[in-house]
Write an enzyme that holds these catalytic residues in place. Structure first.
Site, short mmCIF file in Angstrom:
data_model
loop_
_atom_site.label_atom_id
_atom_site.label_comp_id
_atom_site.label_asym_id
_atom_site.label_seq_id
_atom_site.Cartn_x
_atom_site.Cartn_y
_atom_site.Cartn_z
CB SER A 151 3.18 3.95 -1.90
OG SER A 151 4.50 2.81 -2.09
CE1 TYR A 157 2.09 0.43 -3.07
CE2 TYR A 157 -0.26 -0.37 -2.49
CZ TYR A 157 1.13 0.14 -2.14
OH TYR A 157 1.11 0.58 -0.86
P1 NAP Z 1 -3.30 -3.11 5.53
O1 NAP Z 1 -2.62 -3.72 6.71
O2 NAP Z 1 -3.82 -4.19 4.42
O3 NAP Z 1 -4.83 -2.51 6.02
C1 NAP Z 1 -5.44 -1.94 5.01
C2 NAP Z 1 -6.73 -1.52 5.64
O4 NAP Z 1 -7.53 -0.73 4.57
C3 NAP Z 1 -7.43 -2.52 6.11
O5 NAP Z 1 -8.14 -2.07 7.39
C4 NAP Z 1 -8.64 -2.96 5.04
O6 NAP Z 1 -9.76 -3.64 5.35
C5 NAP Z 1 -8.82 -1.43 4.63
N1 NAP Z 1 -9.44 -1.58 3.33
C6 NAP Z 1 -9.24 -2.21 2.06
N2 NAP Z 1 -9.77 -2.09 1.16
C7 NAP Z 1 -11.04 -1.10 1.65
C8 NAP Z 1 -12.20 -0.58 1.16
N3 NAP Z 1 -12.60 -0.87 -0.04
N4 NAP Z 1 -13.01 0.19 2.00
C9 NAP Z 1 -12.63 0.24 3.17
N5 NAP Z 1 -11.50 -0.32 3.68
C10 NAP Z 1 -10.94 -0.98 3.02
O7 NAP Z 1 -2.66 -1.79 4.98
P2 NAP Z 1 -1.29 -1.11 5.68
O8 NAP Z 1 0.08 -1.60 5.56
O9 NAP Z 1 -1.77 -0.80 7.13
O10 NAP Z 1 -1.32 0.20 4.71
C11 NAP Z 1 -2.31 1.00 4.91
C12 NAP Z 1 -2.12 2.24 3.79
O11 NAP Z 1 -0.63 2.53 3.77
C13 NAP Z 1 -2.48 1.60 2.36
O12 NAP Z 1 -2.99 2.71 1.58
C14 NAP Z 1 -0.95 1.20 1.86
O13 NAP Z 1 -0.90 1.19 0.38
C15 NAP Z 1 -0.24 2.07 2.45
N6 NAP Z 1 1.30 1.96 2.54
C16 NAP Z 1 1.69 0.79 3.36
C17 NAP Z 1 2.97 0.57 3.36
C18 NAP Z 1 3.59 -0.59 4.13
O14 NAP Z 1 4.70 -0.92 3.95
N7 NAP Z 1 2.81 -1.30 4.85
C19 NAP Z 1 3.93 1.24 2.60
C20 NAP Z 1 3.39 2.49 2.07
C21 NAP Z 1 2.12 2.71 1.98
P3 NAP Z 1 -10.01 -5.07 5.62
O15 NAP Z 1 -9.29 -5.42 6.77
O16 NAP Z 1 -11.47 -5.31 5.93
O17 NAP Z 1 -9.52 -5.55 4.27
C1 GCO Z 2 5.81 -4.05 -2.16
C2 GCO Z 2 5.15 -3.58 -0.81
C3 GCO Z 2 5.37 -1.86 -0.98
C4 GCO Z 2 4.96 -1.20 0.34
C5 GCO Z 2 4.98 0.27 0.21
C6 GCO Z 2 6.32 0.72 -0.05
O1 GCO Z 2 5.16 -5.02 -2.51
O2 GCO Z 2 6.46 -3.41 -2.77
O3 GCO Z 2 3.96 -3.89 -0.49
O4 GCO Z 2 4.58 -1.43 -2.05
O5 GCO Z 2 3.46 -1.74 0.57
O6 GCO Z 2 4.07 0.72 -0.76
O7 GCO Z 2 6.06 2.24 0.40
#
Ligand code: NAP
Ligand code: GCO
Length: 263
Positions: free
Chosen positions: A144, A157
């Site tokens: 992230s 986080y």
């Molecule tokens: P999201 O939409 O919240 O989806 C997260 C997924 O993880 C969901 O399918 C959720 O399942 C699953 N999950 C959560 N806890 C779990 C557990 N204990 N066991 C199995 N599955 C679990 O998140 P996203 O935005 O796609 O992000 C995916 C990854 O990218 C995460 O690691 C997040 O930190 C990272 N990330 C996101 C962003 C961003 O801007 N979106 C940026 C940087 C990094 P449920 O639906 O059942 O809860």
């Molecule tokens: C926040 C956002 C970020 C993104 C991502 C950025 O609240 O700042 O959720 O943490 O999820 O991790 O890379």
């Protein structure tokens, strides 16, 4: 020409019913991989299977909480029996709790660390022995911006994602000699359910202030979409990255390089 094909490979993408995991799994499938994913609830697994089918992908979905070590070991064994040895692991499942640190309970802090840091350790530990036996493996941890930066309300986080960056480097260090490459992808701000609260319109219909803030901090002047992560994921999952190890590939539109537009 480097080999980007994933033909004959089995990829486990955790938490990939939708969002970033779904986009990454779809890209790995397009490159030839067999896709396996898990989610917490059968309803989400079923929803995910339908979405993959609609995209022309025959995926294998399982219910599994990635924080439960016993369940993860059983999942990996079931996958190896039903699908095949896991060649590619994407530790994607993650949660965030946006709470000012002085108001955050230790239980909430621990839960974020459990899912975002302990679980990638648990799942990687479960798949590495078979990768060693096979003589190859790819582990991709979804890090992230918060692997490098902090901001208000995301202390747990950021601690987890900072730790995940170092876990990535340590797996690379410890298992590189077995031809296992462990790298990270550090997405910028991506439009998924996880960031929906930061983008929703205000009661008066005006944009969320965080929306304009992120645009001002991103040279690409836009939020990312999950598909922006597809190519980087295929690269790190393929033989094309066999000499890339312990690297966090930031896919952030330039955020980490930029001081931000003058208001
Ligand atoms: P999201 O939409 O919240 O989806 C997260 C997924 O993880 C969901 O399918 C959720 O399942 C699953 N999950 C959560 N806890 C779990 C557990 N204990 N066991 C199995 N599955 C679990 O998140 P996203 O935005 O796609 O992000 C995916 C990854 O990218 C995460 O690691 C997040 O930190 C990272 N990330 C996101 C962003 C961003 O801007 N979106 C940026 C940087 C990094 P449920 O639906 O059942 O809860
Ligand atoms: C926040 C956002 C970020 C993104 C991502 C950025 O609240 O700042 O959720 O943490 O999820 O991790 O890379």
């Amino acid at each position: 020409m480097a080999n980007f094909s994933l033909k004959g490979k089995t990829a486990l993408v955790t938490g990939a019913s939708y969002g970033i995991g779904f986009a990454i799994a779809s890209a790995l499938a397009e490159a030839g991989a067999t896709i396996v994913f898990n989610d917490l609830k059968q309803a989400f697994v079923d929803k995910g299977l339908a979405a993959y089918r609609e995209a022309g992908i025959t995926a294998h979905g399982y219910v599994c909480d990635v924080t439960d070590e016993e369940a993860v070991h059983a999942l990996v064994e079931q996958i190896e029996n039903e699908v095949g040895v896991i060649d590619i692991l994407v530790n994607n499942a993650g949660i965030i709790k946006r709470i000012p640190m002085h108001e955050m309970s230790a239980a909430d802090f621990r839960q974020v660390i459990d899912v975002d840091l302990n679980a990638p350790f648990i799942v990687a530990k479960a798949v590495i022995p078979s990768m060693i036996r096979k003589g190859a493996g790819k582990i991709i941890n979804i890090c992230s911006m918060m692997s490098e930066l902090g901001r208000e309300t995301v202390s747990a986080y950021a601690a987890a994602k900072g730790g995940l960056k170092m876990l990535t480097r340590n797996i690379a260090s410890e298992y590189g000699e077995y031809n296992i490459q462990c790298n990270g992808i550090g997405p910028g701000y991506i439009a998924t359910p996880q960031t929906a609260p930061l983008r929703e319109k205000q009661p008066d219909g005006s944009p969320h202030p965080f929306d304009a803030f992120i645009i001002s901090k991103t040279p690409a002047a836009r939020w990312g979409i999950p598909e922006d992560l597809a190519g980087p994921a295929v690269f790190l999952a393929s033989e094309a990255s066999d000499f890339v190890n312990g690297h966090i590939l930031y896919v952030d539109g330039g955020i980490l390089a930029y001081i931000g537009k003058q208001p």
